[in-house]
Every structure is written in structure tokens, then in C-alpha cells.
Design an enzyme around this catalytic site. Structure first.
Site, PDB file in Angstrom:
ATOM      1  N   ARG A  16     -47.345  12.359   6.977  1.00  0.00           N
ATOM      2  CA  ARG A  16     -47.170  11.660   8.232  1.00  0.00           C
ATOM      3  C   ARG A  16     -45.740  11.360   8.434  1.00  0.00           C
ATOM      4  O   ARG A  16     -45.251  10.415   9.088  1.00  0.00           O
ATOM      5  CB  ARG A  16     -47.982  10.420   8.228  1.00  0.00           C
ATOM      6  CG  ARG A  16     -49.505  10.727   8.330  1.00  0.00           C
ATOM      7  CD  ARG A  16     -49.998  11.449   9.387  1.00  0.00           C
ATOM      8  NE  ARG A  16     -51.348  11.790   9.101  1.00  0.00           N
ATOM      9  CZ  ARG A  16     -51.617  12.759   8.727  1.00  0.00           C
ATOM     10  NH1 ARG A  16     -50.833  13.957   8.190  1.00  0.00           N
ATOM     11  NH2 ARG A  16     -53.176  13.364   8.573  1.00  0.00           N
ATOM     12  N   SER A  31     -55.132   5.941  13.355  1.00  0.00           N
ATOM     13  CA  SER A  31     -55.174   5.297  12.079  1.00  0.00           C
ATOM     14  C   SER A  31     -53.633   4.167  12.101  1.00  0.00           C
ATOM     15  O   SER A  31     -52.749   4.718  12.131  1.00  0.00           O
ATOM     16  CB  SER A  31     -54.829   6.352  11.101  1.00  0.00           C
ATOM     17  OG  SER A  31     -56.163   6.699  10.647  1.00  0.00           O
ATOM     18  N   GLU A  43     -48.843   3.528   9.967  1.00  0.00           N
ATOM     19  CA  GLU A  43     -48.447   5.061  10.335  1.00  0.00           C
ATOM     20  C   GLU A  43     -48.109   4.910  11.896  1.00  0.00           C
ATOM     21  O   GLU A  43     -47.323   5.895  12.043  1.00  0.00           O
ATOM     22  CB  GLU A  43     -50.009   5.712  10.348  1.00  0.00           C
ATOM     23  CG  GLU A  43     -50.012   6.992  10.819  1.00  0.00           C
ATOM     24  CD  GLU A  43     -51.202   7.887  10.570  1.00  0.00           C
ATOM     25  OE1 GLU A  43     -51.753   7.725   9.374  1.00  0.00           O
ATOM     26  OE2 GLU A  43     -51.658   8.854  11.245  1.00  0.00           O
TER      27      GLU A  43
HETATM   28  C1  LIG Z   1     -58.040   8.507  18.939  1.00  0.00           C
HETATM   29  C2  LIG Z   1     -56.846   8.972  18.086  1.00  0.00           C
HETATM   30  C3  LIG Z   1     -56.944   9.759  16.965  1.00  0.00           C
HETATM   31  C4  LIG Z   1     -56.009  10.133  16.120  1.00  0.00           C
HETATM   32  N1  LIG Z   1     -56.030  10.987  15.056  1.00  0.00           N
HETATM   33  C5  LIG Z   1     -55.171  11.475  14.253  1.00  0.00           C
HETATM   34  C6  LIG Z   1     -55.291  12.471  13.396  1.00  0.00           C
HETATM   35  O1  LIG Z   1     -56.412  12.685  13.016  1.00  0.00           O
HETATM   36  N2  LIG Z   1     -54.414  12.762  12.735  1.00  0.00           N
HETATM   37  C7  LIG Z   1     -53.151  12.286  12.870  1.00  0.00           C
HETATM   38  O2  LIG Z   1     -52.151  12.756  12.228  1.00  0.00           O
HETATM   39  N3  LIG Z   1     -52.736  11.545  13.807  1.00  0.00           N
HETATM   40  C8  LIG Z   1     -53.782  11.068  14.738  1.00  0.00           C
HETATM   41  N4  LIG Z   1     -53.625  10.175  15.663  1.00  0.00           N
HETATM   42  C9  LIG Z   1     -52.179   9.879  16.140  1.00  0.00           C
HETATM   43  C10 LIG Z   1     -51.349  10.443  17.056  1.00  0.00           C
HETATM   44  O3  LIG Z   1     -52.391  11.267  17.982  1.00  0.00           O
HETATM   45  C11 LIG Z   1     -50.580  11.450  16.304  1.00  0.00           C
HETATM   46  O4  LIG Z   1     -49.368  11.055  15.251  1.00  0.00           O
HETATM   47  C12 LIG Z   1     -49.741  12.461  17.378  1.00  0.00           C
HETATM   48  O5  LIG Z   1     -49.213  13.693  16.951  1.00  0.00           O
HETATM   49  C13 LIG Z   1     -48.638  11.805  18.024  1.00  0.00           C
HETATM   50  O6  LIG Z   1     -48.128  12.397  19.086  1.00  0.00           O
HETATM   51  P1  LIG Z   1     -47.643  11.874  20.396  1.00  0.00           P
HETATM   52  O7  LIG Z   1     -47.186  12.801  21.295  1.00  0.00           O
HETATM   53  O8  LIG Z   1     -48.575  10.912  20.912  1.00  0.00           O
HETATM   54  O9  LIG Z   1     -46.401  10.925  19.947  1.00  0.00           O
HETATM   55  P2  LIG Z   1     -45.824   9.657  20.113  1.00  0.00           P
HETATM   56  O10 LIG Z   1     -46.790   8.511  19.696  1.00  0.00           O
HETATM   57  O11 LIG Z   1     -45.379   9.680  21.725  1.00  0.00           O
HETATM   58  O12 LIG Z   1     -44.612   9.531  19.396  1.00  0.00           O
HETATM   59  C14 LIG Z   1     -44.705   9.617  18.067  1.00  0.00           C
HETATM   60  C15 LIG Z   1     -43.375   9.673  17.392  1.00  0.00           C
HETATM   61  O13 LIG Z   1     -42.811  11.173  17.762  1.00  0.00           O
HETATM   62  C16 LIG Z   1     -41.523  10.927  18.398  1.00  0.00           C
HETATM   63  N5  LIG Z   1     -41.602  11.923  19.475  1.00  0.00           N
HETATM   64  C17 LIG Z   1     -42.624  12.390  20.402  1.00  0.00           C
HETATM   65  N6  LIG Z   1     -42.349  13.412  21.020  1.00  0.00           N
HETATM   66  C18 LIG Z   1     -40.927  13.628  20.606  1.00  0.00           C
HETATM   67  C19 LIG Z   1     -40.049  14.765  20.858  1.00  0.00           C
HETATM   68  N7  LIG Z   1     -40.322  15.791  21.858  1.00  0.00           N
HETATM   69  N8  LIG Z   1     -38.879  14.973  20.123  1.00  0.00           N
HETATM   70  C20 LIG Z   1     -38.692  14.031  19.407  1.00  0.00           C
HETATM   71  N9  LIG Z   1     -39.365  12.869  18.994  1.00  0.00           N
HETATM   72  C21 LIG Z   1     -40.585  13.014  19.484  1.00  0.00           C
HETATM   73  C22 LIG Z   1     -41.684   9.625  19.030  1.00  0.00           C
HETATM   74  O14 LIG Z   1     -40.189   9.015  19.270  1.00  0.00           O
HETATM   75  C23 LIG Z   1     -42.254   8.643  17.919  1.00  0.00           C
HETATM   76  O15 LIG Z   1     -41.490   8.412  17.151  1.00  0.00           O
HETATM   77  C24 LIG Z   1     -54.654   9.806  16.470  1.00  0.00           C
HETATM   78  C25 LIG Z   1     -54.330   8.958  17.487  1.00  0.00           C
HETATM   79  C26 LIG Z   1     -55.634   8.639  18.396  1.00  0.00           C
HETATM   80  C27 LIG Z   1     -55.454   7.692  19.624  1.00  0.00           C
END
Ligand SMILES: Cc1cc2nc3c(=O)[nH]c(=O)nc-3n(C[C@H](O)[C@H](O)[C@H](O)COP(=O)(O)OP(=O)(O)OC[C@H]3O[C@@H](n4cnc5c(N)ncnc54)[C@H](O)[C@@H]3O)c2cc1C
Length: 295
Positions: A170, A219, A289
Site C-alpha cells: 500500500r 480499510s 492505510e
Molecule cells: C468500499 C471500499 C473498498 C476498498 N477496497 C480496497 C481494496 O480491496 N484494496 C485496496 O488496496 N484499496 C481498497 N480501497 C481503498 C481505495 O479504493 C484505494 O486505495 C484506491 O486505489 C484509491 O484511489 P483513489 O483514486 O480513490 O485515490 P484518492 O483517495 O483520491 O487518493 C489516494 C492517494 O493517491 C493520490 N493520488 C490520486 N490520484 C493521483 C494522481 N493522478 N497523481 C498523483 N497522486 C494521486 C492522492 O493524492 C492520495 O495521496 C477501498 C475503498 C473503499 C471505499
């Protein structure tokens, strides 16, 4: 119109960020910008450098808790124009950073490319998935990753290949001053039956073990080496803890929930309570996380 006039006109002020994250929480972005293409992204980053603005990037907001007073400086969110998906060859896909993980999983499925099934279970965008090295069921982005393109905070485009990135559980060692614009990933040609079965098994397992239709960021804590965060939380008798409307899911004790009217402060207080209790009971200091940003 000059570039600066154009930017000044399109930078929005006091944009409520609760609409852009899965907790549905958080105050406003002091300044907010959605670049429509790479040139606008380069321009806004140069502009921000000149004005010494602090930059924050949000993807789909599925792993981010934004504090109640919002975020100072400029928040950038890539729009639809960064969500193209295209085949480079019959196993390699180039995908824009704002494309949703699920869209990519279905695209790979249609093109009979295996290795992307796990992304059908993760609600984020590709940019967030790379930053978090997101994954589940023994798979993660590092296993399919080949390279990325990004614009750094000086407004320069960079390409970074797999051999120059270290992926961890992660997290990665990527610098903080990058906005990822696209990613190249490689899977393996497979059969429709294999991919459909693997993907639907993963989706079913998720449905059984995790809550759906709730305001959460998944998580809250990482699993410590050899342990499961949800088990430690249960063992420490935290499952029924709450702070206002900040609750812990009955289905998965590592999922914290905004049960309607929680504030970010309440979610953060609940996080601190659980962390302290788990430390006292088990001697393990849980690591977050989810990302917490803002004031
Ligand atoms: C119901 C649910 C289930 C989930 N299950 C999982 C799972 O099974 N496994 C898992 O690993 N995660 C899981 N997650 C967590 C989450 O979905 C992941 O971490 C996901 O990849 C985050 O992506 P995001 O675009 O929403 O990131 P954000 O929350 O918007 O950002 C996360 C980080 O990435 C950075 N970021 C985002 N986009 C960019 C970009 N283009 N360039 C540079 N930095 C960027 C942000 O600045 C921040 O630091 C879950 C979340 C939920 C709500």
C-alpha cells in the site's frame, strides 16, 4: 486570452470537497482546478509554483479523509479527459489516471486480458491505485505495472518505468511532487471463462466480507506483518466504539463509516481511540492505510 487570465477564470474558490470523497466529508478546497488536458495541467502547475501555492491531488477520493476545515492552497482533480483507455498490443493497456479501476477491469475482461480482475473490487482511480499500490486477494498494481507518465510540480512531463519504482504494501517510493496522468499496464491473454470466473469470485468474496452502500474509505489501517487489522480491532473489543455518527462497520471492523452526520473530526477521534486500545491490548501500533489531508 492569456494563459494566466484563462487560469484565473477557471480556478474555483471554496469548492466543497465532501462531494469528491467516499466518506462524503470535509470542508472546502480554498482553490480548486480540474484541468481539461495536459497543457492546462502543466500551466496550472507552473502558475502554482510562481504563486507558491501548496498542491493537493485527489483521485476518486476512496482512500482519503478530508478534514472539516478543508484544504488550503490548490486542490487538483483530473477530469474525464484523463480517463481514456487504449490497447497498445493484445496484452498491454494504456490508461488515463482518472479512469476508474472498475472500468479498466471490464475493459481488460472484454479484451480477454487477465491480471486486472482484482481491480473490479476497488473503487478508486488508476492514479490513486498506483500511489497506494492498491490490491486485494494476493494481487496488486505492481504485478501488472510497466510505466507511468506524470507532470511534476515544476510543470515538466516525466516517464517512470517499473525498474525505477519500488512498490511496497500500500505504498511506493514515488516522489510527492507528481501528478500521474497515465499508466501502462501489462496482463496476459486468457480465456473468457477464466477471467469471468476469477472476477466474479473476487466480487462475491468482497460482497460477503465487506459492507456496501456505506460512506467509507475501505480499510482504515494496514494489516501489520502476519496479522489482520480487523482481527486486532475485534480482539481489542473496539467493534462497538463510536464517536457521534462515526461508527465501525458490523461486517468488517477495519471499515470505519460515516453513518449519516459524522464529521471528519469524529472519524479521526474514532481512529485515535481504536489505535490506542489496540496498542494497549496487543502492543501493536496500527499504521493508517487511509490518507488524512487538510486542516
Ligand atoms: C468500499 C471500499 C473498498 C476498498 N477496497 C480496497 C481494496 O480491496 N484494496 C485496496 O488496496 N484499496 C481498497 N480501497 C481503498 C481505495 O479504493 C484505494 O486505495 C484506491 O486505489 C484509491 O484511489 P483513489 O483514486 O480513490 O485515490 P484518492 O483517495 O483520491 O487518493 C489516494 C492517494 O493517491 C493520490 N493520488 C490520486 N490520484 C493521483 C494522481 N493522478 N497523481 C498523483 N497522486 C494521486 C492522492 O493524492 C492520495 O495521496 C477501498 C475503498 C473503499 C471505499
Amino acid at each position: 486570452m492569456s494563459t494566466t487570465d484563462n487560469l484565473n477564470q477557471n480556478i474555483k474558490k471554496n469548492v466543497l470537497l465532501s462531494q469528491y470523497n467516499w466518506f462524503n466529508l470535509g470542508g472546502p478546497a480554498e482553490l480548486f482546478f480540474k484541468p481539461k488536458d495536459k497543457k492546462e495541467l502543466v500551466d496550472i502547475l507552473r502558475y502554482s509554483k510562481d504563486k507558491n501555492l501548496k498542491i493537493n491531488v485527489i483521485g476518486a477520493g476512496s482512500n482519503t479523509l478530508i478534514r472539516d476545515k478543508g484544504i488550503k492552497g490548490l486542490t487538483i482533480k483530473l477530469g474525464k479527459s484523463f480517463s481514456q483507455i487504449k490497447l497498445l498490443d493484445n496484452e498491454t493497456i494504456e490508461v488515463g489516471a482518472s479512469a476508474l479501476d472498475k472500468k479498466l477491469a471490464y475493459y481488460a475482461q472484454e479484451n480477454l486480458i487477465s491480471g486486472f480482475e482484482f481491480l473490479s473490487c476497488i473503487p478508486g482511480s488508476l492514479g490513486g491505485a498506483v500511489i497506494m499500490n492498491s490490491g486485494c486477494y494476493g494481487e496488486d498494481i505492481s504485478k501488472v505495472f510497466l510505466s507511468l507518465r506524470a507532470i511534476n510540480f515544476n510543470g515538466e512531463e516525466v516517464e517512470i518505468k517499473k525498474e525505477n519504482i519500488k512498490f511496497f504494501y500500500r505504498k511506493t517510493n514515488l516522489p510527492n511532487d507528481l501528478i500521474i496522468t497515465s499508466v501502462v499496464l501489462k496482463g496476459k491473454q486468457s480465456t473468457k471463462n477464466y477471467i469471468d470466473t476469477k472476477q466474479s469470485q473476487m466480487i462475491e468474496t468482497k460482497k460477503r466480507s465487506q459492507p456496501s452502500n456505506v460512506k467509507t474509505c475501505g480499510s482504515t489501517f494496514k494489516n501489520p506483518e502476519g496479522e489482520k487489522a480487523w482481527e486486532l480491532i475485534k480482539r481489542s473489543h473496539c467493534e462497538n466504539l463510536s464517536v457521534g455518527d462515526a461508527k465501525i462497520s458490523k461486517k468488517h471492523s477495519n471499515f470505519f463509516i460515516n453513518n449519516g452526520k459524522a464529521t471528519s473530526k469524529q472519524i479521526e477521534s474514532l481512529i485515535t481511540k481504536v489505535r490506542d486500545k489496540v496498542l494497549k491490548k496487543t502492543g501493536i501500533d496500527l499504521e493508517l492505510e487511509i490518507k488524512i489531508v487538510g486542516d
